[in-house]
Design a protein around this motif. Structure first.
Motif, PDB file in Angstrom:
ATOM      1  N   GLY A 132      -3.564  -3.604  -0.343  1.00  0.00           N
ATOM      2  CA  GLY A 132      -4.199  -2.632   0.658  1.00  0.00           C
ATOM      3  C   GLY A 132      -3.262  -2.976   2.154  1.00  0.00           C
ATOM      4  N   ARG A 133      -4.028  -3.016   3.206  1.00  0.00           N
ATOM      5  CA  ARG A 133      -3.207  -3.411   4.384  1.00  0.00           C
ATOM      6  C   ARG A 133      -2.813  -4.702   4.334  1.00  0.00           C
ATOM      7  NH1 ARG A 133      -7.422  -2.317   9.214  1.00  0.00           N
ATOM      8  NH2 ARG A 133      -6.611  -4.552   9.673  1.00  0.00           N
ATOM      9  N   SER A 134      -1.568  -4.943   5.027  1.00  0.00           N
ATOM     10  CA  SER A 134      -0.845  -6.359   4.679  1.00  0.00           C
ATOM     11  C   SER A 134      -1.844  -7.580   5.147  1.00  0.00           C
ATOM     12  CB  SER A 134       0.393  -6.335   5.497  1.00  0.00           C
ATOM     13  OG  SER A 134       1.352  -5.722   4.759  1.00  0.00           O
ATOM     14  N   ASP A 135      -2.334  -7.200   6.567  1.00  0.00           N
ATOM     15  CA  ASP A 135      -3.177  -8.453   7.023  1.00  0.00           C
ATOM     16  C   ASP A 135      -4.439  -8.720   6.097  1.00  0.00           C
ATOM     17  OD1 ASP A 135      -4.371  -5.955   7.553  1.00  0.00           O
ATOM     18  OD2 ASP A 135      -5.016  -6.498   9.545  1.00  0.00           O
ATOM     19  N   ASN A 136      -5.143  -7.655   5.444  1.00  0.00           N
ATOM     20  CA  ASN A 136      -6.225  -7.803   4.439  1.00  0.00           C
ATOM     21  C   ASN A 136      -5.691  -8.484   3.329  1.00  0.00           C
ATOM     22  OD1 ASN A 136      -7.761  -6.778   6.316  1.00  0.00           O
ATOM     23  ND2 ASN A 136      -7.984  -4.756   5.280  1.00  0.00           N
ATOM     24  N   LYS A 188       1.018  -1.173  -0.010  1.00  0.00           N
ATOM     25  CA  LYS A 188       0.057   0.088  -0.067  1.00  0.00           C
ATOM     26  C   LYS A 188       0.766   1.447  -0.078  1.00  0.00           C
ATOM     27  CE  LYS A 188      -3.768   2.272   2.794  1.00  0.00           C
ATOM     28  NZ  LYS A 188      -4.400   2.135   3.868  1.00  0.00           N
ATOM     29  N   ASP A 189       1.814   1.280   0.865  1.00  0.00           N
ATOM     30  CA  ASP A 189       2.716   2.465   1.069  1.00  0.00           C
ATOM     31  C   ASP A 189       3.992   2.579   0.059  1.00  0.00           C
ATOM     32  OD1 ASP A 189       0.862   3.507   2.882  1.00  0.00           O
ATOM     33  OD2 ASP A 189       1.777   2.488   4.218  1.00  0.00           O
TER      34      ASP A 189
END
Length: 271
Positions: free
Chosen positions: A184-188, A157-158
């Protein structure tokens, strides 16, 4: 039909303005365009998405090799200029332009959910790049990914990693063959990929399973770390597998581009 060749009086000035990378107020700006250079990189764009080409610069010596592209430019009113070698040095900010430079529309990364939605069933391999930033390594990774039929390169994401002219040249056309996907967020992202049947394998310098003694899953994401710092430890521990490439120990490890090629060859051989 007008001639596809420009006269010497119409050629690019000896010092092309830097603003040539962008368009006028009514068109795309510099951020939406990418300045490519290198024969295979430009040919790949022409083969896959010619409408993305906005401007072309080439030396006189490249006219025979690029005749189909020049004729297309004439037919579609795309500007091109025959320039001197030193002009291309300035335009590309590199001596490795191979006689041609093109301004093309940039392709933005696809969201992960959209990529997964459209992904065919069956064996698939993707590469997750965690912190990789060197454009030459990125280009070499894209070249290997295209060679081995990788479904996508996944960008965190970043991540500020983006295709550049240098990366596209090193990729030798591979940048047009491999989609970039934004996570998106790593966990997602981990959950979404697992939900699509992917196993995630962190590539570590030591302590992982022997790559060559481990049968790769049919749907696999290799997670590769940055050139210097390596992979984020939390991300590595959150993967399903940790894999290492065995070697002599004479050097600590392969660089990320070389490691990617070895990993992809192992997957392709067994998938």
């Amino acid at each position: 039909m007008p001639s596809p060749w420009k006269s010497r009086s119409e050629r690019e000035p000896r010092r092309p303005p830097a603003s040539d990378a962008g368009r006028g107020p009514a068109g795309p700006g510099p951020r939406e365009e990418l300045r490519l250079y290198g024969l295979n990189a430009v040919r790949a764009v022409f083969a896959r998405r010619p409408d993305a080409i906005r401007k072309l610069y080439l030396t006189e010596g490249r006219i025979p090799a690029l005749q189909p592209l020049l004729k297309w430019c004439v037919a579609h009113r795309v500007g091109y200029r025959v320039v001197e070698e030193e002009d291309l040095h300035r335009l590309a900010a590199s001596a490795h332009h191979e006689g041609v430079v093109a301004d093309v529309l940039r392709v933005e990364p696809t969201p992960l959910s959209a990529w997964l939605r459209d992904l065919p069933d069956g064996p698939q391999c993707a590469i997750w790049l965690d912190g990789v930033g060197n454009p030459h390594n990125f280009g070499a990774i894209l070249r290997s990914a295209a060679h081995f039929g990788v479904a996508a390169v996944l960008l965190p994401k970043d991540s500020t990693l983006a295709l550049s002219g240098a990366a596209a040249r090193v990729a030798e056309g591979g940048a047009e063959a491999v989609p970039l996907v934004r996570l998106g967020r790593s966990d997602n992202a981990l959950a979404q990929l697992r939900g699509a049947g992917f196993t995630l394998a962190a590539t570590v310098v030591s302590g992982g399973r022997d790559l060559f003694a481990t049968a790769p899953p049919a749907r696999l994401v290799y997670v590769l770390g940055a050139e210097g710092e390596g992979m984020d430890r939390e991300l590595a521990s959150g993967c399903d597998l940790q894999l290492s490439i065995p070697g002599t120990g004479a050097v600590e490890s392969l660089n990320v581009a070389a490691a990617t090629a070895v990993m992809l060859a192992a997957w392709r051989a067994r998938a």
